[in-house]
Each structure stands twice: as structure tokens, then as C-alpha cells.
Motif scaffolding. Structure first.
Motif, PDB file in Angstrom:
ATOM      1  N   SER A  85       0.818  -1.213   0.000  1.00  0.00           N
ATOM      2  CA  SER A  85       0.000   0.000   0.000  1.00  0.00           C
ATOM      3  C   SER A  85       0.855   1.267   0.000  1.00  0.00           C
ATOM      4  O   SER A  85       0.328   2.372  -0.029  1.00  0.00           O
ATOM      5  CB  SER A  85      -0.921   0.017   1.221  1.00  0.00           C
ATOM      6  OG  SER A  85      -0.174   0.135   2.417  1.00  0.00           O
ATOM      7  N   LYS A  86       2.197   1.105   0.019  1.00  0.00           N
ATOM      8  CA  LYS A  86       3.085   2.254   0.101  1.00  0.00           C
ATOM      9  C   LYS A  86       3.959   2.377  -1.141  1.00  0.00           C
ATOM     10  O   LYS A  86       4.088   1.449  -1.926  1.00  0.00           O
ATOM     11  CB  LYS A  86       3.969   2.139   1.356  1.00  0.00           C
ATOM     12  CG  LYS A  86       3.186   2.171   2.660  1.00  0.00           C
ATOM     13  CD  LYS A  86       4.108   2.162   3.863  1.00  0.00           C
ATOM     14  CE  LYS A  86       3.306   2.279   5.161  1.00  0.00           C
ATOM     15  NZ  LYS A  86       4.183   2.322   6.352  1.00  0.00           N
ATOM     16  N   GLN A  87       4.557   3.555  -1.304  1.00  0.00           N
ATOM     17  CA  GLN A  87       5.483   3.795  -2.408  1.00  0.00           C
ATOM     18  C   GLN A  87       6.868   3.299  -2.019  1.00  0.00           C
ATOM     19  O   GLN A  87       7.413   3.696  -0.991  1.00  0.00           O
ATOM     20  CB  GLN A  87       5.558   5.286  -2.740  1.00  0.00           C
ATOM     21  CG  GLN A  87       4.314   5.862  -3.401  1.00  0.00           C
ATOM     22  CD  GLN A  87       4.490   7.343  -3.703  1.00  0.00           C
ATOM     23  OE1 GLN A  87       4.861   8.113  -2.831  1.00  0.00           O
ATOM     24  NE2 GLN A  87       4.221   7.739  -4.933  1.00  0.00           N
ATOM     25  N   SER A 106       8.683  12.035   6.084  1.00  0.00           N
ATOM     26  CA  SER A 106       8.139  11.055   7.033  1.00  0.00           C
ATOM     27  C   SER A 106       7.460  11.703   8.233  1.00  0.00           C
ATOM     28  O   SER A 106       6.739  11.033   8.983  1.00  0.00           O
ATOM     29  CB  SER A 106       9.256  10.116   7.512  1.00  0.00           C
ATOM     30  OG  SER A 106       9.803   9.381   6.423  1.00  0.00           O
ATOM     31  N   LYS A 107       7.686  13.006   8.411  1.00  0.00           N
ATOM     32  CA  LYS A 107       7.012  13.718   9.491  1.00  0.00           C
ATOM     33  C   LYS A 107       5.525  13.888   9.198  1.00  0.00           C
ATOM     34  O   LYS A 107       4.728  14.120  10.113  1.00  0.00           O
ATOM     35  CB  LYS A 107       7.654  15.098   9.698  1.00  0.00           C
ATOM     36  CG  LYS A 107       9.087  15.039  10.202  1.00  0.00           C
ATOM     37  CD  LYS A 107       9.677  16.437  10.322  1.00  0.00           C
ATOM     38  CE  LYS A 107      11.121  16.394  10.792  1.00  0.00           C
ATOM     39  NZ  LYS A 107      11.709  17.750  10.880  1.00  0.00           N
ATOM     40  N   ASN A 108       5.160  13.782   7.930  1.00  0.00           N
ATOM     41  CA  ASN A 108       3.759  13.892   7.525  1.00  0.00           C
ATOM     42  C   ASN A 108       3.061  12.554   7.775  1.00  0.00           C
ATOM     43  O   ASN A 108       3.471  11.529   7.218  1.00  0.00           O
ATOM     44  CB  ASN A 108       3.678  14.263   6.044  1.00  0.00           C
ATOM     45  CG  ASN A 108       2.268  14.534   5.577  1.00  0.00           C
ATOM     46  OD1 ASN A 108       1.290  14.065   6.178  1.00  0.00           O
ATOM     47  ND2 ASN A 108       2.142  15.290   4.509  1.00  0.00           N
ATOM     48  N   PRO A 109       2.028  12.512   8.602  1.00  0.00           N
ATOM     49  CA  PRO A 109       1.354  11.237   8.905  1.00  0.00           C
ATOM     50  C   PRO A 109       0.732  10.580   7.673  1.00  0.00           C
ATOM     51  O   PRO A 109       0.475   9.369   7.691  1.00  0.00           O
ATOM     52  CB  PRO A 109       0.283  11.639   9.928  1.00  0.00           C
ATOM     53  CG  PRO A 109       0.098  13.110   9.739  1.00  0.00           C
ATOM     54  CD  PRO A 109       1.417  13.645   9.312  1.00  0.00           C
ATOM     55  N   ASP A 110       0.507  11.356   6.614  1.00  0.00           N
ATOM     56  CA  ASP A 110      -0.068  10.782   5.389  1.00  0.00           C
ATOM     57  C   ASP A 110       0.990  10.251   4.426  1.00  0.00           C
ATOM     58  O   ASP A 110       0.658   9.664   3.401  1.00  0.00           O
ATOM     59  CB  ASP A 110      -0.900  11.847   4.658  1.00  0.00           C
ATOM     60  CG  ASP A 110      -2.102  12.295   5.478  1.00  0.00           C
ATOM     61  OD1 ASP A 110      -2.662  11.440   6.208  1.00  0.00           O
ATOM     62  OD2 ASP A 110      -2.480  13.483   5.400  1.00  0.00           O
ATOM     63  N   LYS A 124       7.383  15.614  -2.852  1.00  0.00           N
ATOM     64  CA  LYS A 124       6.006  16.101  -2.692  1.00  0.00           C
ATOM     65  C   LYS A 124       5.216  15.914  -3.985  1.00  0.00           C
ATOM     66  O   LYS A 124       4.028  15.591  -3.966  1.00  0.00           O
ATOM     67  CB  LYS A 124       6.014  17.562  -2.260  1.00  0.00           C
ATOM     68  CG  LYS A 124       6.546  17.784  -0.851  1.00  0.00           C
ATOM     69  CD  LYS A 124       6.591  19.260  -0.491  1.00  0.00           C
ATOM     70  CE  LYS A 124       7.103  19.482   0.924  1.00  0.00           C
ATOM     71  NZ  LYS A 124       7.194  20.922   1.277  1.00  0.00           N
ATOM     72  N   LYS A 125       5.885  16.119  -5.103  1.00  0.00           N
ATOM     73  CA  LYS A 125       5.212  15.994  -6.396  1.00  0.00           C
ATOM     74  C   LYS A 125       4.746  14.558  -6.637  1.00  0.00           C
ATOM     75  O   LYS A 125       3.601  14.325  -7.041  1.00  0.00           O
ATOM     76  CB  LYS A 125       6.147  16.441  -7.512  1.00  0.00           C
ATOM     77  CG  LYS A 125       5.516  16.428  -8.905  1.00  0.00           C
ATOM     78  CD  LYS A 125       6.470  16.946  -9.963  1.00  0.00           C
ATOM     79  CE  LYS A 125       6.778  18.411  -9.765  1.00  0.00           C
ATOM     80  NZ  LYS A 125       7.602  18.953 -10.877  1.00  0.00           N
ATOM     81  N   VAL A 126       5.636  13.580  -6.398  1.00  0.00           N
ATOM     82  CA  VAL A 126       5.267  12.185  -6.672  1.00  0.00           C
ATOM     83  C   VAL A 126       4.280  11.650  -5.642  1.00  0.00           C
ATOM     84  O   VAL A 126       3.662  10.591  -5.853  1.00  0.00           O
ATOM     85  CB  VAL A 126       6.505  11.272  -6.728  1.00  0.00           C
ATOM     86  CG1 VAL A 126       7.442  11.708  -7.845  1.00  0.00           C
ATOM     87  CG2 VAL A 126       7.240  11.227  -5.393  1.00  0.00           C
ATOM     88  N   SER A 127       4.120  12.362  -4.513  1.00  0.00           N
ATOM     89  CA  SER A 127       3.177  11.919  -3.476  1.00  0.00           C
ATOM     90  C   SER A 127       1.783  12.488  -3.674  1.00  0.00           C
ATOM     91  O   SER A 127       0.831  12.077  -2.993  1.00  0.00           O
ATOM     92  CB  SER A 127       3.704  12.326  -2.096  1.00  0.00           C
ATOM     93  OG  SER A 127       4.976  11.769  -1.860  1.00  0.00           O
ATOM     94  N   ALA A 128       1.658  13.438  -4.602  1.00  0.00           N
ATOM     95  CA  ALA A 128       0.355  14.062  -4.840  1.00  0.00           C
ATOM     96  C   ALA A 128      -0.599  13.071  -5.511  1.00  0.00           C
ATOM     97  O   ALA A 128      -0.192  12.219  -6.310  1.00  0.00           O
ATOM     98  CB  ALA A 128       0.524  15.300  -5.714  1.00  0.00           C
ATOM     99  N   GLU A 129      -1.888  13.190  -5.201  1.00  0.00           N
ATOM    100  CA  GLU A 129      -2.882  12.259  -5.736  1.00  0.00           C
ATOM    101  C   GLU A 129      -2.991  12.341  -7.254  1.00  0.00           C
ATOM    102  O   GLU A 129      -3.300  11.352  -7.921  1.00  0.00           O
ATOM    103  CB  GLU A 129      -4.247  12.530  -5.091  1.00  0.00           C
ATOM    104  CG  GLU A 129      -4.319  12.158  -3.615  1.00  0.00           C
ATOM    105  CD  GLU A 129      -5.721  12.339  -3.059  1.00  0.00           C
ATOM    106  OE1 GLU A 129      -6.626  12.670  -3.864  1.00  0.00           O
ATOM    107  OE2 GLU A 129      -5.917  12.149  -1.842  1.00  0.00           O
ATOM    108  N   ASN A 130      -2.749  13.501  -7.816  1.00  0.00           N
ATOM    109  CA  ASN A 130      -2.902  13.676  -9.265  1.00  0.00           C
ATOM    110  C   ASN A 130      -1.613  13.412 -10.049  1.00  0.00           C
ATOM    111  O   ASN A 130      -1.531  13.705 -11.238  1.00  0.00           O
ATOM    112  CB  ASN A 130      -3.407  15.088  -9.576  1.00  0.00           C
ATOM    113  CG  ASN A 130      -2.427  16.166  -9.107  1.00  0.00           C
ATOM    114  OD1 ASN A 130      -1.488  15.886  -8.383  1.00  0.00           O
ATOM    115  ND2 ASN A 130      -2.682  17.401  -9.524  1.00  0.00           N
ATOM    116  N   PHE A 131      -0.588  12.867  -9.381  1.00  0.00           N
ATOM    117  CA  PHE A 131       0.679  12.612 -10.068  1.00  0.00           C
ATOM    118  C   PHE A 131       0.519  11.471 -11.075  1.00  0.00           C
ATOM    119  O   PHE A 131       0.021  10.401 -10.743  1.00  0.00           O
ATOM    120  CB  PHE A 131       1.776  12.274  -9.060  1.00  0.00           C
ATOM    121  CG  PHE A 131       3.083  11.895  -9.698  1.00  0.00           C
ATOM    122  CD1 PHE A 131       3.819  12.828 -10.418  1.00  0.00           C
ATOM    123  CD2 PHE A 131       3.572  10.594  -9.590  1.00  0.00           C
ATOM    124  CE1 PHE A 131       5.015  12.481 -11.009  1.00  0.00           C
ATOM    125  CE2 PHE A 131       4.772  10.250 -10.174  1.00  0.00           C
ATOM    126  CZ  PHE A 131       5.497  11.190 -10.899  1.00  0.00           C
TER     127      PHE A 131
END
Length: 371
Positions: free
Chosen positions: A207-209, A234-238, A345-352
Motif C-alpha cells: 500500500s506504500k510507495q 516522514s514527518k507527515n502522517p499521510d 512532494k510531487k510524486v506523493s500528490a494524488e494527481n501525479f
């Protein structure tokens, strides 16, 4: 030149050496198929791992001596062997600079033509490391001997321009030729070791990248940037990233071990040298490949990732970054912490759109670098 010419490659032929060894491996397979007889002369430490040797190629390994502390890769036994065999070759192909093997064919005359592939060793980042020693070596040996070479080989446009500026009278003897590799998706690697498969499966969460760094654990590879940016994300819980660092030990290995031990909550797995079926398995299990290098002559690691059709985050210091950027085959960035963090941040965005990058990566390899 005779019907079956004989060529000698001089390089520390190990996995720790990286790109030059891969270059020799790929080119030697092609050269042997054309009837060229290939030998490799390699000065090695006992702890180094010998790179794969193509069928039909003869590898001569020589122990590095105490004087390697002062002149990199110095070997008395290689000198004795070269004195005896130097006139057996039509071409002597030197790989890289700043090591004893790069000046040996010029110190001891032979009938062979001399070719030198620079492999990024004139890059400003590389020149800053042990700068005083390199400046002395340049004045005493390297510059004079490069002027005597029959051919100088650059792998990227920046390196080619640098050589033209350094040696304007040798412009006709300076060649710009990229690199190529066999298509990894058409090769049969076999089955990875069961314990290796279990280790990776236990670490990865579907479920992870899964980010993969696969290269030497060298400071010049920008691993400090990678660890810092990964820790910040990794500080971001999402954040759902996991990181695998795989490659032979080098001058940044201790820092990696220390960072992981001080940050046990981070999803980071450090692996030693991987090759063959294990390396193939890692590429296929990863979602994204990241290489934030400060300096790269060409970067076989980046080319391999593109050949696998992976979504890549690549430094603009890889030798063919301009082409990659032009073809939109990867996310190309300046090797700084803010720029790498921006790419994460770019590759983690939902619309990437990762699929578009993967398709472009594979196409770029097939159109330009398939050997």
C-alpha cells in the motif's frame, strides 16, 4: 591493425568502481562478438568485489600495494606484468583519471594506440575532492599524458566541451559517444535467493510507495540529501514512502548506518551490493527510483532504471540529463535539499501521473541507449 585486434582495458574492475566497470562489461561483449580479443588489467584490494567478466574476456587482477595510499591503485605486480605484455596489444583503453593505471601506459612506451575515457573525473565536484593532490597530479602527469593520447572519449556534452577547451589542438581526437546497455527486460536473470525475497517482502508494504536508491554508497551520490528529504517527508502522517538503499560500501556507508540507527521509526532498509536476479527483483518491486547525485559522468544506474521503465527522480548531474528532461522521461532536479523535497512532494500528490513517466522512460532507453 591485424584481422583479430587485441585490446587492453585498464580499470579497477570492481562493483565498487561503478560506471567504468559496467562500461567495460557492455562494450567488451560487443567487441568480442566482432572478433576483438579483450583483456582487462585491474588493480584490486582484497575487500573489493570483482565485476562480472564477459565470456571470452580475460581478467588479470593485481594486488594494490602500500603506495596506493599516495598514488591511487598503485601495483608493483601490474607494472611487472605490463612491462612484459605491453606490446601484445593494438589498443590500450584507460578508464578514468587520478589513478596509477591512467598514467602507466604513458610512463612505459608501447606500440599500442592509447584511448582514454574520462568517466566524469574532470567534473568540478570530483576535482574538489583531494583538490591539492589532484592539481599536483594534473601538472605532473595527467594533463601531459592526455595530450599524448590518440583518442579522448567524453560521454556527455559538458565533458566534451571541457575537453575541447582544455585541448583545443586535439579537437579532431576528442569523441563524444554516449553509453548503452542490454535490455534488462529481455534478459533472463533466474530466481533470486529465497532469503532475499523474504527480506524484501517483509519490508515492503504494497500500500506504500517503494523508493529505490541503487548505486555505490558514496557521498557524491547525494545520499545525504536523500536521507534528509525522506526524513522530512516522514514527518507527515499521510506520507506512505519506504526507502531501500542498495549498493556496495563506499565513503558514506558509516553515515547511512548511523542515520538508520538514530531514526529507527523511518521505513529505510540498507542492503549491500546486489546484482543479477536480486537487482532485477529490486527494480521490479520498486515504484520509484531516486538518484540525487552531485556528480555523474554518465550514470549506468540511471540508465538501468529508465530501461526498466521506472518512474525516476534524477539529478541534473547525470550525463544525459538534458535529453531526459527534454523527453520528459523522469523528474530532473538540481541536487539540493529543497529541490529533492519538492520532487518527493510531487510524486506523493494524488494527481501525479506516474504512468506517463514510465512510458517515456522506457521509450527514451529504446530509442537512444539500447546496445
Amino acid at each position: 591493425m591485424q584481422a583479430h585486434p587485441k585490446l587492453l582495458h585498464i580499470c579497477s574492475y570492481s562493483w565498487e568502481t561503478g560506471g567504468p566497470s559496467s562500461f567495460i562489461y557492455n562494450h567488451s561483449k560487443f567487441q568480442v562478438s566482432k572478433g576483438v580479443r579483450i583483456d582487462i588489467a585491474s588493480a584490486m584490494y582484497p575487500w573489493q568485489n570483482t565485476y562480472d567478466v564477459p565470456e571470452g574476456v580475460v581478467l588479470h587482477e593485481f594486488p594494490k600495494s602500500f603506495f596506493s595510499r599516495f598514488i591511487s591503485e598503485f601495483s608493483w605486480s601490474m607494472i611487472r606484468w605490463f612491462l612484459k605484455h605491453r606490446n601484445h596489444y593494438d589498443v590500450i583503453h584507460v578508464h578514468g583519471l587520478w589513478h596509477f593505471g591512467s598514467i602507466l601506459p604513458f610512463l612505459i612506451p608501447s606500440r599500442a594506440k592509447k584511448v582514454v575515457t574520462i568517466h566524469g573525473f574532470l567534473d568540478s565536484y570530483v576535482m574538489q575532492q583531494s583538490g591539492i593532490v589532484k592539481k599536483m597530479f594534473w601538472v605532473l602527469f595527467q594533463k601531459r599524458f592526455l595530450q599524448k593520447a590518440d583518442k579522448l572519449h567524453a560521454m556527455n556534452e559538458e565533458e566534451y566541451d571541457l575537453l575541447i577547451n582544455l585541448f583545443p589542438k586535439k579537437s579532431s581526437s576528442i569523441e563524444l559517444i554516449g553509453n548503452g546497455i542490454e535490455d534488462p527486460l529481455q534478459k533472463t536473470f533466474g530466481t533470486p535467493n529465497n532469503s532475499f525475497i523474504q527480506l524484501i517482502e517483509q519490508f515492503l508494504d504494497s500500500s506504500k510507495q517503494a523508493f529505490l536508491f541503487l548505486s555505490r554508497k558514496s557521498a557524491k551520490k547525494g545520499i545525504d540529501l536523500l536521507l534528509a528529504a525522506f526524513a522530512e517527508m516522514s514527518k507527515n502522517p499521510d506520507w506512505n514512502g519506504q526507502l531501500i538503499l542498495a549498493g556496495p560500501a563506499d565513503d558514506y556507508s558509516k553515515e547511512i548506518t548511523s542515520f538508520i540507527s538514530q531514526n529507527p521509526s523511518l521505513q529505510i532498509l540498507a542492503l549491500p551490493l546486489v546484482s543479477g536476479a536480486e537487482k532485477d527483483y529490486l527494480y521490479k518491486k520498486s515504484n520509484l527510483v531516486v538518484l540525487p547525485s552531485y556528480s555523474e559522468g554518465f550514470s549506468i544506474a540511471a540508465l538501468e532504471a529508465l530501461a526498466y521503465g521506472k518512474c525516476c527522480l534524477l539529478s541534473n548531474r547525470i550525463g544525459f540529463s538534458q535529453l531526459v528532461k527534454k523527453e520528459q522521461a523522469a523528474l530532473v532536479f538540481e541536487p539540493t535539499y529543497p529541490k529533492l523535497l519538492q520532487q518527493f512532494k510531487k510524486v506523493s500528490a494524488e494527481n501525479f501521473d506516474a504512468n506517463s513517466l514510465r512510458q517515456s522512460a522506457r521509450k527514451l532507453y529504446l530509442d537512444n541507449f539500447q546496445s
